[in-house]
Scaffold this motif. Structure first.
Motif, PDB file in Angstrom:
ATOM      1  N   ALA A   1      40.271  44.697  29.107  1.00 54.69           N
ATOM      2  CA  ALA A   1      41.496  44.482  28.342  1.00 54.69           C
ATOM      3  C   ALA A   1      41.688  45.583  27.305  1.00 54.69           C
ATOM      4  CB  ALA A   1      41.442  43.120  27.655  1.00 54.69           C
ATOM      5  N   GLN A   2      40.607  45.959  26.618  1.00 55.89           N
ATOM      6  CA  GLN A   2      40.715  47.026  25.621  1.00 55.89           C
ATOM      7  C   GLN A   2      41.060  48.359  26.271  1.00 55.89           C
ATOM      8  OE1 GLN A   2      40.905  46.463  22.544  1.00 55.89           O
ATOM      9  NE2 GLN A   2      39.876  44.513  22.200  1.00 55.89           N
ATOM     10  N   ALA A   3      40.558  48.580  27.487  1.00 50.88           N
ATOM     11  CA  ALA A   3      40.912  49.809  28.202  1.00 50.88           C
ATOM     12  C   ALA A   3      42.405  49.853  28.479  1.00 50.88           C
ATOM     13  CB  ALA A   3      40.120  49.902  29.510  1.00 50.88           C
ATOM     14  N   ALA A   4      42.982  48.716  28.849  1.00 48.08           N
ATOM     15  CA  ALA A   4      44.422  48.658  29.103  1.00 48.08           C
ATOM     16  C   ALA A   4      45.200  48.912  27.818  1.00 48.08           C
ATOM     17  CB  ALA A   4      44.795  47.302  29.695  1.00 48.08           C
ATOM     18  N   VAL A   5      44.752  48.303  26.728  1.00 44.07           N
ATOM     19  CA  VAL A   5      45.431  48.499  25.437  1.00 44.07           C
ATOM     20  C   VAL A   5      45.341  49.961  25.016  1.00 44.07           C
ATOM     21  CG1 VAL A   5      45.357  47.917  22.983  1.00 44.07           C
ATOM     22  CG2 VAL A   5      45.117  46.105  24.702  1.00 44.07           C
ATOM     23  N   SER A   6      44.165  50.559  25.194  1.00 45.43           N
ATOM     24  CA  SER A   6      43.995  51.970  24.831  1.00 45.43           C
ATOM     25  C   SER A   6      44.885  52.882  25.652  1.00 45.43           C
ATOM     26  CB  SER A   6      42.522  52.379  25.006  1.00 45.43           C
ATOM     27  OG  SER A   6      41.689  51.647  24.134  1.00 45.43           O
TER      28      SER A   6
ATOM     29  N   ILE B   1      47.956  36.354  41.628  1.00 44.78           N
ATOM     30  CA  ILE B   1      46.901  37.267  42.098  1.00 44.78           C
ATOM     31  C   ILE B   1      45.546  36.757  41.617  1.00 44.78           C
ATOM     32  CG2 ILE B   1      45.968  39.618  41.948  1.00 44.78           C
ATOM     33  CD1 ILE B   1      48.829  40.612  41.511  1.00 44.78           C
ATOM     34  N   TRP B   2      44.607  36.693  42.565  1.00 50.22           N
ATOM     35  CA  TRP B   2      43.217  36.426  42.228  1.00 50.22           C
ATOM     36  C   TRP B   2      42.502  37.771  42.230  1.00 50.22           C
ATOM     37  CZ3 TRP B   2      41.397  31.544  41.069  1.00 50.22           C
ATOM     38  CH2 TRP B   2      42.248  30.468  41.363  1.00 50.22           C
ATOM     39  N   TRP B   3      42.183  38.298  41.049  1.00 52.62           N
ATOM     40  CA  TRP B   3      41.598  39.634  40.978  1.00 52.62           C
ATOM     41  C   TRP B   3      40.089  39.564  41.232  1.00 52.62           C
ATOM     42  CZ3 TRP B   3      38.089  40.544  36.947  1.00 52.62           C
ATOM     43  CH2 TRP B   3      38.152  39.664  35.849  1.00 52.62           C
ATOM     44  N   SER B   4      39.556  40.660  41.773  1.00 49.19           N
ATOM     45  CA  SER B   4      38.161  40.649  42.196  1.00 49.19           C
ATOM     46  C   SER B   4      37.323  41.794  41.623  1.00 49.19           C
ATOM     47  CB  SER B   4      38.075  40.683  43.725  1.00 49.19           C
ATOM     48  OG  SER B   4      38.751  41.818  44.241  1.00 49.19           O
ATOM     49  N   SER B   5      37.910  42.630  40.794  1.00 46.67           N
ATOM     50  CA  SER B   5      37.139  43.710  40.159  1.00 46.67           C
ATOM     51  C   SER B   5      37.732  44.022  38.797  1.00 46.67           C
ATOM     52  CB  SER B   5      37.142  44.973  41.025  1.00 46.67           C
ATOM     53  OG  SER B   5      38.410  45.596  41.001  1.00 46.67           O
ATOM     54  N   GLY B   6      36.889  44.581  37.931  1.00 44.38           N
ATOM     55  CA  GLY B   6      37.373  44.936  36.602  1.00 44.38           C
ATOM     56  C   GLY B   6      38.467  45.979  36.651  1.00 44.38           C
ATOM     57  N   ALA B   7      38.351  46.937  37.574  1.00 47.47           N
ATOM     58  CA  ALA B   7      39.385  47.970  37.693  1.00 47.47           C
ATOM     59  C   ALA B   7      40.726  47.356  38.078  1.00 47.47           C
ATOM     60  CB  ALA B   7      38.959  49.003  38.723  1.00 47.47           C
ATOM     61  N   GLN B   8      40.697  46.396  38.994  1.00 48.28           N
ATOM     62  CA  GLN B   8      41.937  45.728  39.393  1.00 48.28           C
ATOM     63  C   GLN B   8      42.540  44.965  38.218  1.00 48.28           C
ATOM     64  OE1 GLN B   8      41.464  42.604  42.289  1.00 48.28           O
ATOM     65  NE2 GLN B   8      43.657  42.510  42.785  1.00 48.28           N
ATOM     66  N   ASN B   9      41.690  44.324  37.446  1.00 46.57           N
ATOM     67  CA  ASN B   9      42.179  43.572  36.293  1.00 46.57           C
ATOM     68  C   ASN B   9      42.861  44.484  35.285  1.00 46.57           C
ATOM     69  OD1 ASN B   9      41.081  42.271  33.322  1.00 46.57           O
ATOM     70  ND2 ASN B   9      42.221  40.951  34.704  1.00 46.57           N
ATOM     71  N   THR B  10      42.271  45.640  35.015  1.00 43.13           N
ATOM     72  CA  THR B  10      42.892  46.592  34.095  1.00 43.13           C
ATOM     73  C   THR B  10      44.256  47.040  34.602  1.00 43.13           C
ATOM     74  OG1 THR B  10      40.728  47.390  33.362  1.00 43.13           O
ATOM     75  CG2 THR B  10      42.606  48.815  32.933  1.00 43.13           C
ATOM     76  N   LEU B  11      44.343  47.339  35.892  1.00 38.45           N
ATOM     77  CA  LEU B  11      45.625  47.764  36.472  1.00 38.45           C
ATOM     78  C   LEU B  11      46.676  46.665  36.356  1.00 38.45           C
ATOM     79  CD1 LEU B  11      44.407  49.643  39.669  1.00 38.45           C
ATOM     80  CD2 LEU B  11      45.434  50.655  37.622  1.00 38.45           C
ATOM     81  N   LEU B  12      46.267  45.418  36.533  1.00 41.62           N
ATOM     82  CA  LEU B  12      47.219  44.313  36.398  1.00 41.62           C
ATOM     83  C   LEU B  12      47.766  44.230  34.977  1.00 41.62           C
ATOM     84  CD1 LEU B  12      45.430  41.492  38.440  1.00 41.62           C
ATOM     85  CD2 LEU B  12      47.542  42.687  39.060  1.00 41.62           C
TER      86      LEU B  12
END
Length: 354
Positions: free
Chosen positions: A243-248, A216-227
């Motif tokens: 990344a910290q949002a995902a960890v939290s 996957i080539w991600w194109s937004s920060g929200a998409q990256n967090t979901l991944l």
């Protein structure tokens, strides 16, 4: 009768007091000129909410000047340029990163001088301000991997991220040449202090070796967090706050402080009729206590070194500008991208279509 103690006057306490007086004087002048509000363009979403708590609301309380926040486009350069050229000042301030600033400066004179004093910038990290821009928020382009996918430990460097034999798994990368080309060069063995000027041919050759393994080539920060929160990929580049949002949120992800850092800051458009109070707001955002409050609500690093004295050690540990993390990051060269974005972006799109 109770004891009295002499007040200890330090250089910083004197400067802080003079800064507060300067803020109120600027507010009085603005109100006398009929200014009751500032309109600020920021990136929206969670960062804007954090800025509301750390900067906007306290500034309103201290000055009586209302702050109206509006989101700008993902790339605000065209909006900013048109606003200045047409003299239609829908914004008084705009949140721009160093690449945005470099592109606008390459094209002409689009920024008001900030008139920062040595007292305003004494505690800022090197390279975090200029005569027209003040950085207040640092994020990292770094690495993250699913802890469960690598029970014996995952990659700790970009050559290892590219090593699909030793570290097999589904990868994702940002669908943008800026920073992605730098990571490709780091993966190919280029030392961090010799990244620039970018060897674009070498970077694309490095990317080509990994392309078949990028799911996957991600194109937004929200998409990256979901991944990062899902099991769609095993390894990814990421923005530190995402990344910290995902960890939290509970994602079992390991973060590696190896990569680049980029700084967001404030600029005032040339000719802005409310430039005086806008400058006061910029100086307000340089304060250590305000930057610390921002960092409590979103995991971006302060540019004022003293902000860390207001933060708990466990919070400081997740921020890009904490000394232990910052030493693994290389400054993103916005000036190079300001001169080369156009043709490199075209080549990147061609690469994606091959």
């Amino acid at each position: 009768m109770g004891q009295t103690f002499p007040t200890l006057l330090t250089r910083r306490s004197v400067l802080a007091g003079s800064g507060a007086c300067g803020l109120m004087a600027a507010a009085r002048r603005a109100r006398a000129e009929g200014v009751s509000a500032l309109t600020i363009a920021d990136v929206g979403a969670e960062p804007s909410a954090a800025m509301r708590r750390a900067f906007y609301e306290p500034f309103e309380k201290e000055t009586g000047i209302r702050v109206i926040a509006v989101p700008h486009a993902a790339d605000p350069v065209t909006q900013f340029r048109l606003m200045v050229e047409t003299r239609s000042y829908i914004w008084d301030l705009c949140m721009l990163n160093t690449e945005h600033v470099a592109r606008l400066q390459h094209d002409g004179r689009y920024f008001e001088p900030l008139h920062l004093t040595p007292a305003d910038t004494a505690d800022l990290l090197p390279g975090m301000f200029s005569d027209v821009w003040l950085g207040f928020s640092v994020y990292a382009v770094m690495m993250a991997w699913q802890t469960a996918s690598f029970p014996k430990g995952g990659p700790s460097s970009w050559p290892e991220f590219w090593d699909v034999g030793r570290f097999p798994g589904r990868r994702s990368l940002c669908r943008s040449p800026a920073a992605t080309l730098e990571l490709a060069l780091l993966a190919d063995g280029v030392p961090p202090d010799r990244l620039y000027p970018l060897d674009v041919d070498r970077a694309f050759s490095s990317l080509a070796r990994l392309r078949d393994h990028v799911a996957i080539w991600w194109s937004s920060g929200a998409q990256n967090t979901l991944l990062l929160e899902s099991d769609e990929v095993d390894l990814s580049d990421t923005w530190s706050s995402r990344a910290q949002a995902a960890v939290s949120a509970g994602a079992p992800v390991t973060l590696v402080w190896n990569g680049l850092y980029v700084t967001d800051g404030w600029c005032i458009p040339t000719g802005c009729p409310r430039a005086g109070i806008a400058r006061a707001f910029v100086r307000y955002c340089a304060r250590a206590d305000r930057q610390a409050e921002y960092a409590r609500h979103i995991a971006n690093g302060p540019t004022n070194r003293r902000a860390f004295s207001y933060l708990a050690p466990e919070r400081a540990a997740v921020l890009p500008t904490a000394p232990e993390n910052f030493k693994g990051l290389t400054k993103f060269d916005a000036a190079w991208w300001g001169e080369n974005t156009g043709w490199v972006a075209e080549r990147f799109e061609e690469f994606m279509l091959e």
